[in-house]
Design a protein around this motif. Structure first.
Motif, PDB file in Angstrom:
ATOM      1  N   MET A  35       0.871  -1.171   0.000  1.00 52.85           N
ATOM      2  CA  MET A  35       0.000   0.000   0.000  1.00 52.85           C
ATOM      3  C   MET A  35       0.911   1.225   0.000  1.00 52.85           C
ATOM      4  O   MET A  35       1.679   1.427   0.943  1.00 52.85           O
ATOM      5  CB  MET A  35      -0.904  -0.030   1.230  1.00 52.85           C
ATOM      6  CG  MET A  35      -1.762  -1.280   1.331  1.00 52.85           C
ATOM      7  SD  MET A  35      -2.533  -1.510   2.967  1.00 52.85           S
ATOM      8  CE  MET A  35      -3.537  -0.036   3.064  1.00 52.85           C
ATOM      9  N   ALA A  72      -8.464  -5.230   2.227  1.00 54.50           N
ATOM     10  CA  ALA A  72      -9.427  -4.272   1.693  1.00 54.50           C
ATOM     11  C   ALA A  72     -10.436  -3.803   2.735  1.00 54.50           C
ATOM     12  O   ALA A  72     -10.937  -2.687   2.654  1.00 54.50           O
ATOM     13  CB  ALA A  72     -10.161  -4.890   0.500  1.00 54.50           C
ATOM     14  N   LEU A  75      -9.170  -0.526   4.328  1.00 54.74           N
ATOM     15  CA  LEU A  75      -8.781   0.640   3.532  1.00 54.74           C
ATOM     16  C   LEU A  75      -9.697   1.820   3.849  1.00 54.74           C
ATOM     17  O   LEU A  75     -10.919   1.674   3.925  1.00 54.74           O
ATOM     18  CB  LEU A  75      -8.854   0.323   2.041  1.00 54.74           C
ATOM     19  CG  LEU A  75      -7.778  -0.600   1.468  1.00 54.74           C
ATOM     20  CD1 LEU A  75      -8.007  -0.788  -0.021  1.00 54.74           C
ATOM     21  CD2 LEU A  75      -6.397  -0.024   1.710  1.00 54.74           C
ATOM     22  N   GLU A 134     -12.647   3.263   0.131  1.00 54.34           N
ATOM     23  CA  GLU A 134     -13.086   2.662   1.393  1.00 54.34           C
ATOM     24  C   GLU A 134     -14.441   1.978   1.214  1.00 54.34           C
ATOM     25  O   GLU A 134     -15.205   2.292   0.317  1.00 54.34           O
ATOM     26  CB  GLU A 134     -13.143   3.718   2.498  1.00 54.34           C
ATOM     27  CG  GLU A 134     -14.190   4.784   2.319  1.00 54.34           C
ATOM     28  CD  GLU A 134     -14.249   5.698   3.523  1.00 54.34           C
ATOM     29  OE1 GLU A 134     -14.074   5.198   4.657  1.00 54.34           O
ATOM     30  OE2 GLU A 134     -14.477   6.897   3.341  1.00 54.34           O
TER      31      GLU A 134
END
Length: 357
Positions: A35, A72, A75, A134
């Protein structure tokens, strides 16, 4: 099988093409997804991944899909992925991936598009690329946009740090600006570290102990009788450094993922992190999911968890010392009181032993 995650290093330095990045690798079975927090366009993100022997993230590998699924959920921002609309094409709501193509890997394998949640349902024809936002929302945006960062896939466990870091300066290696290894270059110098060390995130000219896996050899600078050293988050056992599982110690209030040398805390939907480990109900203005890496200052390692074992022994020694002190003080008071009583009895007995003449 649960995905084994590894946070290797958080580093913020000037990269070769002038970007200041913060990078976090998440690894499993030899594959990693990094990331990268850097607001750049799609083409620049592709170049940045290739510089680190990787590619923008594609989800054609089962291993990458497992890592992605775990990552995920936490995020909070928007990250480029390796999906681009072919030049001269328009998107199609009825096609897999809406007509977008992976930028690398086999074109025969596709990701299960039924798991994707799209932000909009509009047909686009200009150059567009995909970012992951997100709540796992897939967003079509112009490739010239600059979201919060980008996701790379790589097999490099140390993908988030440079073997050599360049410093633009008039200083030379003669003045020893680097803690371990220095090399003069045009316009400055480069610092690097010995095996078993990586640049320190707080000062890349210095080095800190580093282990990118569950177990590493300890650093033993002297003879076999001398002390050996491990990175924070590891405990030394027979000249080997073994990772400490902080999640077994209930460090996080809700969600916890153990990592090599550290751990991740995260909260369920509707909660946000407080004080890095606790979860409180989220307000409308706050994000509904957060992930954090607890950070502790240490002379050797900056971004990692502090081993729990030494602190436990410190508390035990302190408690024993306190109890022993109380007992000694009590013993002293009792003995002193007995001596006073003896002296008082002797003084009372004195007239009887020596009567007046």
């Amino acid at each position: 099988m649960a995905v084994l995650l590894s946070v290797l290093f958080l580093l913020s330095v000037e990269s070769g093409f002038g970007l200041k990045q913060t990078c976090l690798p998440v690894c499993s079975e030899g594959d990693c997804i990094t990331m990268n927090w850097a607001k750049v366009d799609f083409d620049t993100a592709e170049e940045a991944c290739r510089r680190r022997n990787g590619e923008l993230l594609t989800l054609q590998s089962e291993t990458h899909q497992r890592i992605f699924k775990t990552m995920a959920e936490a995020l909070q921002e928007s990250f480029w992925m390796g999906l681009r609309l072919p030049a001269g094409s328009c998107s199609s709501l009825s096609e897999p991936l809406r007509g977008y193509m992976w930028t690398s890997g086999s074109t025969n394998r596709t990701f299960n598009s039924s798991l994707m949640i799209w932000e909009d349902s509009l047909k686009v024809c200009s150059p567009h690329c995909i970012s992951l936002s997100e709540h796992q929302i897939w967003t079509e945006r112009p490739c010239s946009d600059k979201p919060d960062g980008f996701l790379c896939r790589t097999e490099e466990k140390n993908a988030c740090w440079e073997p050599e870091i360049f410093f633009k300066s008039s200083t030379t290696c003669k003045s020893a600006p680097c803690e371990q290894t220095c090399k003069n270059t045009k316009g400055g110098f480069k610092c690097s570290c010995f095996k078993g060390y990586i640049p320190d995130s707080s000062d890349p000219r210095r080095c800190r102990l580093h282990c990118p896996q569950k177990k590493c050899s300890a650093i033993c600078p002297g003879s076999s009788e001398d002390a050996c050293f491990c990175a924070d988050g590891f405990v030394e056992n027979e000249r080997m450094c073994e990772d400490i599982d902080e999640c077994e110690m209930d460090r996080c209030q809700q969600g916890c993922v153990n990592t090599f040398g550290s751990f991740l805390c995260f909260c369920k939907m509707g909660f946000v992190l407080k004080d890095e480990m606790n979860c409180i109900a989220a307000t409308k203005s706050e994000h509904s999911a957060e992930l954090t890496i607890p950070t502790y200052k240490n002379t050797t390692l900056r971004v990692s968890s502090v081993p729990a074992v030494p602190f436990l022994w410190i508390w035990i020694v302190a408690a024993v010392t306190l109890v022993a002190s109380v007992l000694l003080i009590r013993l002293y008071v009792v003995r002193r009181q007995k001596r006073r009583e003896q002296n008082s009895n002797q003084q009372r007995a004195a007239p009887a032993d020596h009567p007046d003449s």
